[in-house]
Design a protein around this motif. Sequence first.
Motif, PDB file in Angstrom:
ATOM      1  N   ASP A  65       0.821  -1.207   0.000  1.00  0.00           N
ATOM      2  CA  ASP A  65       0.000   0.000   0.000  1.00  0.00           C
ATOM      3  C   ASP A  65       0.858   1.262   0.000  1.00  0.00           C
ATOM      4  O   ASP A  65       0.516   2.274   0.599  1.00  0.00           O
ATOM      5  CB  ASP A  65      -0.964   0.025   1.193  1.00  0.00           C
ATOM      6  N   GLU A 162      -1.184   6.552   3.486  1.00  0.00           N
ATOM      7  CA  GLU A 162      -1.673   7.497   4.480  1.00  0.00           C
ATOM      8  C   GLU A 162      -0.671   8.629   4.715  1.00  0.00           C
ATOM      9  O   GLU A 162      -1.061   9.769   4.986  1.00  0.00           O
ATOM     10  CB  GLU A 162      -1.999   6.779   5.787  1.00  0.00           C
ATOM     11  N   GLN A 163       0.612   8.353   4.605  1.00  0.00           N
ATOM     12  CA  GLN A 163       1.603   9.411   4.736  1.00  0.00           C
ATOM     13  C   GLN A 163       1.518  10.390   3.576  1.00  0.00           C
ATOM     14  O   GLN A 163       1.702  11.606   3.763  1.00  0.00           O
ATOM     15  CB  GLN A 163       3.011   8.819   4.826  1.00  0.00           C
ATOM     16  N   VAL A 165      -1.237  11.162   1.958  1.00  0.00           N
ATOM     17  CA  VAL A 165      -2.404  11.998   2.239  1.00  0.00           C
ATOM     18  C   VAL A 165      -2.042  13.074   3.259  1.00  0.00           C
ATOM     19  O   VAL A 165      -2.420  14.247   3.110  1.00  0.00           O
ATOM     20  CB  VAL A 165      -3.582  11.141   2.739  1.00  0.00           C
ATOM     21  N   ALA A 166      -1.290  12.707   4.286  1.00  0.00           N
ATOM     22  CA  ALA A 166      -0.866  13.680   5.299  1.00  0.00           C
ATOM     23  C   ALA A 166       0.004  14.772   4.687  1.00  0.00           C
ATOM     24  O   ALA A 166      -0.096  15.948   5.059  1.00  0.00           O
ATOM     25  CB  ALA A 166      -0.116  12.972   6.425  1.00  0.00           C
ATOM     26  N   LYS A 186      -8.683   8.353  -0.959  1.00  0.00           N
ATOM     27  CA  LYS A 186      -8.955   8.448   0.473  1.00  0.00           C
ATOM     28  C   LYS A 186     -10.465   8.527   0.717  1.00  0.00           C
ATOM     29  O   LYS A 186     -11.005   7.847   1.611  1.00  0.00           O
ATOM     30  CB  LYS A 186      -8.259   9.681   1.038  1.00  0.00           C
ATOM     31  N   ARG A 189     -12.034   5.120   0.146  1.00  0.00           N
ATOM     32  CA  ARG A 189     -11.759   4.195   1.253  1.00  0.00           C
ATOM     33  C   ARG A 189     -12.548   4.556   2.517  1.00  0.00           C
ATOM     34  O   ARG A 189     -12.867   3.691   3.314  1.00  0.00           O
ATOM     35  CB  ARG A 189     -10.265   4.190   1.553  1.00  0.00           C
ATOM     36  N   ASP A 190     -12.853   5.838   2.660  1.00  0.00           N
ATOM     37  CA  ASP A 190     -13.601   6.280   3.836  1.00  0.00           C
ATOM     38  C   ASP A 190     -15.111   6.164   3.659  1.00  0.00           C
ATOM     39  O   ASP A 190     -15.866   6.598   4.532  1.00  0.00           O
ATOM     40  CB  ASP A 190     -13.237   7.724   4.175  1.00  0.00           C
TER      41      ASP A 190
END
Length: 225
Positions: A65, A162-163, A165-166, A186, A189-190
Amino acid sequence: MSLPPLSVPADPNPYRVTDRKLLYDSPWIRLREDRAEHRAGGRCLYAVCGFRRTACGVLALDAQDRVVLVGQWRYPLEAYTWELPEGGGEAHESPFESIRRELAEEAGLVAATWEPLAFFHTSNSSTDEETFLFLASDLGPSDGRHGPEDTEELTCRREPFEQCVARVLSGEITDSLTVVALLALKARRDGAAGVLDPVLAERFFQRPDRHPSAGRARWDNLEPS
């Protein structure tokens, strides 16, 4: 989930064009100046930038991922940026054909699984550019026949999703294709349930001349209207 379309006014175009003038033309972009009158009474001078190539990008995910990112110096910004593999598709190529080539050239990769992710206009106040974003997985090395152009100096890395996205939310990753692709995945997935219109999804695999937008078709007729 299929949503009803947003409403459009019965007479949406408030402009009457009195003159169009081509100012610049190249293999990549063209620029024209339009003079127009607004039905509210104002007059305006409108500069329009047309892109000859189709903008394409791919959010390529490996088995851990991690997102495939490409680092390069962006000349107009005079800054180094990290972004997805992306590029401009030629008139004879579908966005899918274009981005498969770009993934091989920029990252040395092929993908076994592809799907349309998002479509958007990069800057609709001044350009007609259309952007097609793909999601790709099941990655493997390319055959080595494609590589960066002689005007490119690229660095590749893989960063956890996720990093990435951050880094978008912190303002570190700013490339528009990369921002939209990461936030689109994102959102999916949410739990966001949006689905691309089937007609639009087909365009990801068709040549641009199969579906010219009104704005892009305008370049073939610069007569006032």
